[in-house]
Write an enzyme that holds these catalytic residues in place. Structure first.
Site, PDB file in Angstrom:
ATOM      1  N   GLY A  70       0.494  -5.180   0.642  1.00 47.10           N
ATOM      2  CA  GLY A  70      -0.651  -5.199  -0.261  1.00 47.10           C
ATOM      3  C   GLY A  70      -0.305  -5.749  -1.638  1.00 47.10           C
ATOM      4  N   ALA A 121       0.859  -1.175   0.000  1.00 42.51           N
ATOM      5  CA  ALA A 121       0.000   0.000   0.000  1.00 42.51           C
ATOM      6  C   ALA A 121       0.900   1.231   0.000  1.00 42.51           C
ATOM      7  CB  ALA A 121      -0.873  -0.009   1.247  1.00 42.51           C
ATOM      8  N   GLU A 177      -0.612  -9.410  -1.290  1.00 38.11           N
ATOM      9  CA  GLU A 177      -2.043  -9.706  -1.155  1.00 38.11           C
ATOM     10  C   GLU A 177      -2.765  -9.617  -2.498  1.00 38.11           C
ATOM     11  OE1 GLU A 177      -2.221  -6.731   2.014  1.00 38.11           O
ATOM     12  OE2 GLU A 177      -3.055  -8.265   3.317  1.00 38.11           O
ATOM     13  N   GLU A 188       3.928  -5.658   7.181  1.00 41.25           N
ATOM     14  CA  GLU A 188       3.065  -4.677   7.854  1.00 41.25           C
ATOM     15  C   GLU A 188       3.427  -4.442   9.315  1.00 41.25           C
ATOM     16  OE1 GLU A 188       1.971  -6.898   5.691  1.00 41.25           O
ATOM     17  OE2 GLU A 188       0.402  -6.031   4.423  1.00 41.25           O
TER      18      GLU A 188
HETATM   19  N1  CO8 Z   1       4.551   3.259  -0.515  1.00 42.84           N
HETATM   20  C1  CO8 Z   1       4.978   4.423  -1.002  1.00 42.84           C
HETATM   21  N2  CO8 Z   1       6.190   4.599  -1.553  1.00 42.84           N
HETATM   22  C2  CO8 Z   1       7.012   3.532  -1.625  1.00 42.84           C
HETATM   23  C3  CO8 Z   1       6.623   2.276  -1.129  1.00 42.84           C
HETATM   24  C4  CO8 Z   1       5.333   2.155  -0.562  1.00 42.84           C
HETATM   25  N3  CO8 Z   1       4.865   0.988  -0.103  1.00 42.84           N
HETATM   26  N4  CO8 Z   1       7.640   1.420  -1.319  1.00 42.84           N
HETATM   27  C5  CO8 Z   1       8.624   2.112  -1.905  1.00 42.84           C
HETATM   28  N5  CO8 Z   1       8.246   3.387  -2.099  1.00 42.84           N
HETATM   29  C6  CO8 Z   1       9.028   4.460  -2.702  1.00 42.84           C
HETATM   30  C7  CO8 Z   1      10.162   4.914  -1.780  1.00 42.84           C
HETATM   31  O1  CO8 Z   1       9.692   5.822  -0.822  1.00 42.84           O
HETATM   32  C8  CO8 Z   1      11.111   5.535  -2.774  1.00 42.84           C
HETATM   33  O2  CO8 Z   1      10.633   6.798  -3.133  1.00 42.84           O
HETATM   34  P1  CO8 Z   1      11.676   8.046  -3.285  1.00 42.84           P
HETATM   35  O3  CO8 Z   1      12.577   7.635  -4.412  1.00 42.84           O
HETATM   36  O4  CO8 Z   1      10.780   9.194  -3.611  1.00 42.84           O
HETATM   37  O5  CO8 Z   1      12.393   8.147  -1.981  1.00 42.84           O
HETATM   38  C9  CO8 Z   1      10.972   4.646  -4.006  1.00 42.84           C
HETATM   39  O6  CO8 Z   1       9.712   3.987  -3.849  1.00 42.84           O
HETATM   40  C10 CO8 Z   1      12.044   3.596  -4.103  1.00 42.84           C
HETATM   41  O7  CO8 Z   1      12.100   2.881  -2.873  1.00 42.84           O
HETATM   42  P2  CO8 Z   1      13.426   2.750  -1.981  1.00 42.84           P
HETATM   43  O8  CO8 Z   1      14.336   3.908  -2.182  1.00 42.84           O
HETATM   44  O9  CO8 Z   1      12.999   2.452  -0.578  1.00 42.84           O
HETATM   45  O10 CO8 Z   1      14.104   1.470  -2.651  1.00 42.84           O
HETATM   46  P3  CO8 Z   1      15.014   0.379  -1.934  1.00 42.84           P
HETATM   47  O11 CO8 Z   1      15.556  -0.469  -3.023  1.00 42.84           O
HETATM   48  O12 CO8 Z   1      15.978   1.007  -0.996  1.00 42.84           O
HETATM   49  O13 CO8 Z   1      13.999  -0.502  -1.055  1.00 42.84           O
HETATM   50  C11 CO8 Z   1      11.962  -1.699  -0.582  1.00 42.84           C
HETATM   51  C12 CO8 Z   1      12.970  -1.212  -1.665  1.00 42.84           C
HETATM   52  C13 CO8 Z   1      12.651  -2.730   0.293  1.00 42.84           C
HETATM   53  C14 CO8 Z   1      10.800  -2.350  -1.326  1.00 42.84           C
HETATM   54  C15 CO8 Z   1      11.497  -0.502   0.246  1.00 42.84           C
HETATM   55  O14 CO8 Z   1      11.062   0.528  -0.628  1.00 42.84           O
HETATM   56  C16 CO8 Z   1      10.389  -0.814   1.192  1.00 42.84           C
HETATM   57  O15 CO8 Z   1      10.606  -1.407   2.227  1.00 42.84           O
HETATM   58  N6  CO8 Z   1       9.133  -0.401   0.839  1.00 42.84           N
HETATM   59  C17 CO8 Z   1       8.007  -0.553   1.706  1.00 42.84           C
HETATM   60  C18 CO8 Z   1       7.528  -1.982   1.737  1.00 42.84           C
HETATM   61  C19 CO8 Z   1       6.384  -2.143   2.717  1.00 42.84           C
HETATM   62  O16 CO8 Z   1       6.529  -1.951   3.915  1.00 42.84           O
HETATM   63  N7  CO8 Z   1       5.207  -2.479   2.200  1.00 42.84           N
HETATM   64  C20 CO8 Z   1       4.035  -2.708   3.014  1.00 42.84           C
HETATM   65  C21 CO8 Z   1       3.242  -1.461   3.080  1.00 42.84           C
HETATM   66  S1  CO8 Z   1       1.847  -1.614   4.192  1.00 42.84           S
HETATM   67  C22 CO8 Z   1       0.690  -2.475   3.281  1.00 42.84           C
HETATM   68  O17 CO8 Z   1       0.922  -2.891   2.187  1.00 42.84           O
HETATM   69  C23 CO8 Z   1      -0.642  -2.665   3.940  1.00 42.84           C
HETATM   70  C24 CO8 Z   1      -1.530  -3.603   3.162  1.00 42.84           C
HETATM   71  C25 CO8 Z   1      -2.962  -3.302   3.401  1.00 42.84           C
HETATM   72  C26 CO8 Z   1      -3.546  -2.653   2.178  1.00 42.84           C
HETATM   73  C27 CO8 Z   1      -4.996  -2.326   2.353  1.00 42.84           C
HETATM   74  C28 CO8 Z   1      -5.520  -1.526   1.143  1.00 42.84           C
HETATM   75  C29 CO8 Z   1      -5.574  -2.267  -0.155  1.00 42.84           C
END
Ligand code: CO8
Length: 266
Positions: free
Chosen positions: A116, A71, A119, A139
């Site tokens: 998400g 998400a 999922e 999460e």
């Molecule tokens: N949301 C928003 N932006 C994101 C997300 C995200 N989930 N993931 C990555 N981005 C963005 C980063 O902020 C970054 O943006 P910017 O360049 O502007 O700083 C860009 O994408 C690239 O990401 P990274 O620089 O972090 O890249 P890395 O290679 O260092 O890391 C990762 C990659 C490991 C994937 C890392 O980005 C990460 O951990 N992302 C978050 C993953 C996460 O925690 N996901 C779970 C989110 S909670 C969720 O999904 C709840 C589910 C319920 C949904 C209900 C509604 C449908």
């Protein structure tokens, strides 16, 4: 090639009787904002409206780094609990749209499928992935819990104990471990072979009766997780429905007459 949904974030391409849906928000690793979810729902609604013209769907992410990294965390930070629930319901509606589509949907994961994103992949019929992909429900690392089917579909895919381990630790697993766990059905060395592999499977499915495949999908989705008695009743109803189709008459007649069947999907 007609396009539906929000052209900026979700693309729909047709490839004969197959469709490719691409989540195209690479700057945020294809994170699911409400607008992406809405566009995805509209895209699958549009595919459903085409009826039997669509025999299979590939769902994938653009940019080469992620299927979907979850998400949109920035958007989540601003939500009230009620708005969080609303987003969850929106996600569940999208999953239901994918599961109610008559044609099978293969999630083609090339990169991160997290939160998400995993999922969403779990709402598809199959998950195929490149070797470099990774999967997880992170999460709890955010003080959140899976909200888009993770507690429901992940245990069904990998078993309760493995699902608990993944959800409680939030750890990421690679494609090899995901295949071993039964989460991913097939893995491929690169994106090209991934998409080709999914196409081959969907073409193989499309040689069969569309109505039979649709009934099988309906029963599998509805029966999953239900008690044996309910599941067997659903199966009997599906079996009965197959007898009502022209395709069933044609399929068994073709076998008896030692010829190829000519299915119409009705
Ligand atoms: N949301 C928003 N932006 C994101 C997300 C995200 N989930 N993931 C990555 N981005 C963005 C980063 O902020 C970054 O943006 P910017 O360049 O502007 O700083 C860009 O994408 C690239 O990401 P990274 O620089 O972090 O890249 P890395 O290679 O260092 O890391 C990762 C990659 C490991 C994937 C890392 O980005 C990460 O951990 N992302 C978050 C993953 C996460 O925690 N996901 C779970 C989110 S909670 C969720 O999904 C709840 C589910 C319920 C949904 C209900 C509604 C449908």
């Amino acid at each position: 090639v007609p396009e539906r949904g929000d052209a900026a974030e979700v693309r729909l391409e047709r490839d004969g009787h197959l469709a490719v849906v691409t989540i195209d928000r690479p700057k945020a690793l294809n994170a699911l904002s409400a607008s992406v979810l809405t566009a995805l729902g509209e895209t699958f609604d549009a595919l459903a409206a085409e009826g039997p013209a669509v025999r299979g769907v590939i769902l994938t992410g653009a940019g080469g780094r992620a299927f979907v990294a979850g998400a949109d965390i920035v958007a989540l930070s601003e939500l009230t609990p009620e708005q969080g629930a609303e987003l969850g319901r929106l996600g569940h509606r999208v999953a239901a749209t994918i599961e109610s589509l008559a044609a099978p949907v293969i999630a083609c994961v090339d990169g991160f499928a997290l939160g998400g994103g995993l999922e969403l992949a779990l709402a598809c019929d199959l998950i195929y992935a490149t070797d470099a992909s990774s999967f997880g429900q992170p999460e709890v690392k955010l003080g959140l819990v899976p909200g888009f089917g993770g507690t429901v579909r992940l245990p069904r895919a990998v078993g309760l104990a493995r699902a608990k381990e993944l959800i409680y630790t939030g750890r990421r697993i690679d494609a090899a471990e995901a295949v071993a766990a039964g989460l991913v059905t097939r893995s491929f060395p690169d994106r090209e072979s991934l998409l080709a592999g999914a196409r081959t499977t969907l073409e193989q499915v499309a040689e069969n009766s569309a109505s039979a495949v649709a009934i099988a999908k309906r029963v599998l989705v509805a029966a999953s997780g239900t008690p044996t008695e309910t599941a067997t009743q659903l199966e009997v109803r599906g079996f009965e429905d197959a007898f009502r189709t022209d395709d069933m008459r044609e399929g068994v007649a073709a076998f008896i007459e030692k010829r190829e069947p000519r299915f119409t999907g009705s």
